[in-house]
Design a protein around this motif. Sequence first.
Motif, PDB file in Angstrom:
ATOM      1  N   SER A 245       0.856  -1.184   0.000  1.00 23.82           N
ATOM      2  CA  SER A 245       0.000   0.000   0.000  1.00 23.82           C
ATOM      3  C   SER A 245       0.895   1.238   0.000  1.00 23.82           C
ATOM      4  O   SER A 245       1.809   1.343   0.823  1.00 23.82           O
ATOM      5  N   LEU A 246       0.665   2.150  -0.914  1.00 21.44           N
ATOM      6  CA  LEU A 246       1.460   3.370  -1.011  1.00 21.44           C
ATOM      7  C   LEU A 246       0.625   4.575  -0.609  1.00 21.44           C
ATOM      8  O   LEU A 246      -0.541   4.673  -0.953  1.00 21.44           O
ATOM      9  N   VAL A 247       1.238   5.502   0.108  1.00 21.01           N
ATOM     10  CA  VAL A 247       0.570   6.725   0.532  1.00 21.01           C
ATOM     11  C   VAL A 247       1.443   7.900   0.138  1.00 21.01           C
ATOM     12  O   VAL A 247       2.638   7.921   0.420  1.00 21.01           O
ATOM     13  N   ARG A 248       0.868   8.873  -0.529  1.00 21.52           N
ATOM     14  CA  ARG A 248       1.612  10.072  -0.932  1.00 21.52           C
ATOM     15  C   ARG A 248       1.705  11.030   0.248  1.00 21.52           C
ATOM     16  O   ARG A 248       0.710  11.386   0.857  1.00 21.52           O
ATOM     17  N   ILE A 249       2.934  11.481   0.538  1.00 20.62           N
ATOM     18  CA  ILE A 249       3.152  12.499   1.566  1.00 20.62           C
ATOM     19  C   ILE A 249       2.857  13.857   0.927  1.00 20.62           C
ATOM     20  O   ILE A 249       3.329  14.135  -0.178  1.00 20.62           O
TER      21      ILE A 249
END
Length: 65
Positions: A3-7
Amino acid sequence: MASLVRIPENPILSPDPTHEWASLGAFNPCVVFVDGVYHMVYRAFSSRKQQNGVTMNVSSIGYAR
């Protein structure tokens, strides 16, 4: 699955139709952090233009900090 989350501070690189030299593409960013400043170079792709009598798209190097 990962799972990727953009900062929020992470920029999104995209073509910019207001700049002819980068109107069709912005790719392959490379970021370095030097003395408290982020520097990014990337490949930009222009809209079609005349250069030396030839109609072509031009690939350039963009810089952002």
